[in-house]
Design an enzyme around this catalytic site. Sequence first.
Site, short mmCIF file in Angstrom:
data_model
loop_
_atom_site.label_atom_id
_atom_site.label_comp_id
_atom_site.label_asym_id
_atom_site.label_seq_id
_atom_site.Cartn_x
_atom_site.Cartn_y
_atom_site.Cartn_z
N ARG A 123 53.56 23.04 44.98
CA ARG A 123 53.80 24.19 44.09
C ARG A 123 54.22 25.43 44.88
NH1 ARG A 123 49.26 25.33 39.85
NH2 ARG A 123 50.88 26.82 39.37
N LYS B 225 57.01 32.62 46.54
CA LYS B 225 56.82 32.01 45.21
C LYS B 225 56.39 33.06 44.20
CE LYS B 225 52.73 30.11 44.12
NZ LYS B 225 52.00 30.41 42.89
N ASN B 226 55.38 33.86 44.58
CA ASN B 226 54.81 34.79 43.59
C ASN B 226 55.70 35.99 43.30
OD1 ASN B 226 52.73 33.12 43.13
ND2 ASN B 226 51.21 34.24 44.34
N ARG C 121 40.14 32.98 34.48
CA ARG C 121 41.43 33.65 34.46
C ARG C 121 41.93 33.98 33.05
NH1 ARG C 121 45.36 30.95 38.78
NH2 ARG C 121 46.28 33.02 38.86
N ASP D 135 44.47 34.80 48.47
CA ASP D 135 45.32 33.62 48.71
C ASP D 135 45.33 33.20 50.18
OD1 ASP D 135 45.91 33.56 46.05
OD2 ASP D 135 47.94 34.34 46.22
N CYS E 271 41.60 27.61 34.98
CA CYS E 271 42.05 26.72 36.05
C CYS E 271 40.94 26.60 37.08
CB CYS E 271 43.35 27.19 36.67
SG CYS E 271 43.17 28.65 37.68
C1 EPZ Z 1 48.14 36.49 41.04
O1 EPZ Z 1 47.40 35.85 40.01
C2 EPZ Z 1 48.70 35.41 41.92
N1 EPZ Z 1 49.55 34.55 41.12
C3 EPZ Z 1 47.56 34.61 42.54
O2 EPZ Z 1 48.09 33.64 43.40
C4 EPZ Z 1 46.67 35.57 43.34
O3 EPZ Z 1 45.56 34.87 43.84
C5 EPZ Z 1 46.20 36.71 42.44
O4 EPZ Z 1 47.34 37.36 41.81
C6 EPZ Z 1 45.42 37.77 43.19
O5 EPZ Z 1 46.18 38.29 44.23
C7 EPZ Z 1 50.81 34.90 40.90
O6 EPZ Z 1 51.29 35.93 41.35
C8 EPZ Z 1 51.63 33.95 40.10
P1 EPZ Z 1 45.09 38.78 38.68
P2 EPZ Z 1 46.97 36.63 38.71
O7 EPZ Z 1 45.56 39.02 37.29
O8 EPZ Z 1 48.06 37.56 38.34
C9 EPZ Z 1 40.97 38.62 36.19
C10 EPZ Z 1 48.51 31.43 44.17
O9 EPZ Z 1 47.80 30.61 44.81
N2 EPZ Z 1 41.77 38.90 34.97
O10 EPZ Z 1 45.28 39.85 39.68
O11 EPZ Z 1 46.54 35.62 37.71
C11 EPZ Z 1 41.27 37.26 36.78
O12 EPZ Z 1 40.57 36.24 36.13
C12 EPZ Z 1 47.92 32.23 43.03
O13 EPZ Z 1 49.70 31.62 44.40
C13 EPZ Z 1 41.13 39.12 33.76
O14 EPZ Z 1 39.90 39.06 33.66
O15 EPZ Z 1 45.71 37.43 39.24
C14 EPZ Z 1 40.86 37.46 38.23
O16 EPZ Z 1 39.50 37.29 38.37
C15 EPZ Z 1 46.51 31.82 42.71
N3 EPZ Z 1 41.90 39.40 32.65
C16 EPZ Z 1 41.23 38.92 38.49
O17 EPZ Z 1 41.33 39.53 37.20
C17 EPZ Z 1 43.25 39.47 32.72
O18 EPZ Z 1 43.89 39.72 31.67
C18 EPZ Z 1 42.55 39.15 39.22
O19 EPZ Z 1 43.56 38.37 38.61
C19 EPZ Z 1 43.89 39.28 33.96
C20 EPZ Z 1 43.13 38.99 35.07
#
Ligand code: EPZ
Length: 429
Positions: free
Chosen positions: A403, A22-23, A125, A311, A120
């Site tokens: 999802r 998915k991702n 996030r 995850d 969420c």
């Molecule tokens: C991706 O989310 C995945 N989603 C998530 O999978 C996964 O848990 C996550 O990466 C970590 O591996 C998809 O690929 C669609 P991040 P993402 O940006 O990109 C903070 C699932 O169940 N952050 O690496 O949103 C954020 O809040 C999902 O399939 C900021 O502060 O994750 C988090 O604490 C859930 N500012 C951390 O960084 C930003 O601009 C890492 O988030 C961006 C992120």
Amino acid sequence: MDRIAIVGGAQLKGEIPISGAKNSAIKLMAASILTDEPLRLTNMPRLADTKFLGRLLEQFGIAVTESNGPDGQETLFHAREISSTFAPYDLVRQMRASFNVLGPLLARTGHAKVSLPGGCTIGARPVDLHIEALAKLGAQMEMSEGYVSALAPNGLQGTEIEFPFVSVGATEHTLLAAVMAHGTTVLKNAAREPEIGDLARCLVSMGAKIEGIDTDTLVIEGVTSLHGTTWSVIPDRIEMGSYAVAAAMAGGEVRITKARPELIQALTDKMIEAGVDIEPTADGVIVRRDPTQRLKAVNVTTEVYPGFATDLQAQFMALMTLAEGESVIHENIFENRFMHAPELGRLGAEIHVHAGEARVVGVEHLKGAPVMATDLRASISLVIAGLAAEGETTVGRVYHLDRGFERMEEKLSACGARVRRIKGDGDGR
Ligand code: EPZ
């Protein structure tokens, strides 16, 4: 709303084929915005999230055609012309990752207006890193009334961007914009998750120039246009890890196929340490466990790739509920990703959560009960726990599960699990 009912106690025996990730799929779909030629994605999972993003792409004027080809499920995306660059709140709030259409829309057309995604259940996030990176690429960014409007009438400009911490979404999003910027972009402290590598390789196959794939520094030399390609979506490592844990939880012997075992080594190392027998094969693993022998409690800490994936944290916690001893689980990526702990507690698990740490005290038995899914990975952890619980467990709010897990009931039932979907109304509890 549907529920999943699981009658625990059946050992699993058989084979589970893994679907496309998915991702990865949702990132590859966004890449279709960048070219006026068709992008054909094979090994495409049919999930609520891919359907949802498909609808958003259609709103931009992109033709989306699903079919079953010689290589299985595939979808063709053809963005001959982009007729709209507006992504409304109602569509973006349903799936956060759809915010990441902003960069490619901007790169292709020079303008876009996309709703901010909002928080969420697993955490706030924010998308500040995404917005800062696009601004560094020269986009004029304006935020008002919950929307980000971005303009780059003369195109984006390559630059050096060092992310203050690793973000999967910000890396992917910036990459999708920088491939068509003027000049060279260097992304430092980039995410190395396999799905980013899959996206980068697909972009290269579309004509992009990217070096350093799978490392934390990506060097992107912008090109003026990209062309169509055919790309096979990487196997879903989180689905693979979830079924490996399910087999360990229920006991028995399951061969997981069409997968890439090296992508979940952080998980399988921990499972072996806990006492699960894992044999790597050419396209997956065989997971064996004698359910009369208790597993040993082990500690895990979630980290960015190649560390233990956030995850897979909920699934591993489910496994630890029946282990002998105490397991400490640290969640480092999201601030609120223990919502499954009280639900596992309803099945008899003993879990103490304090800030980013959960202490799981192994119990001898779980007992089936009605529980509620709170997010995608939490949902599968409850199904996994239900496989080993005595009696019936019903998991409500199954739309979370839909999802990201393709034909979950079918795959588990084929191995002897007693899992069925109950169609219904109400909140699914
Ligand atoms: C991706 O989310 C995945 N989603 C998530 O999978 C996964 O848990 C996550 O990466 C970590 O591996 C998809 O690929 C669609 P991040 P993402 O940006 O990109 C903070 C699932 O169940 N952050 O690496 O949103 C954020 O809040 C999902 O399939 C900021 O502060 O994750 C988090 O604490 C859930 N500012 C951390 O960084 C930003 O601009 C890492 O988030 C961006 C992120």
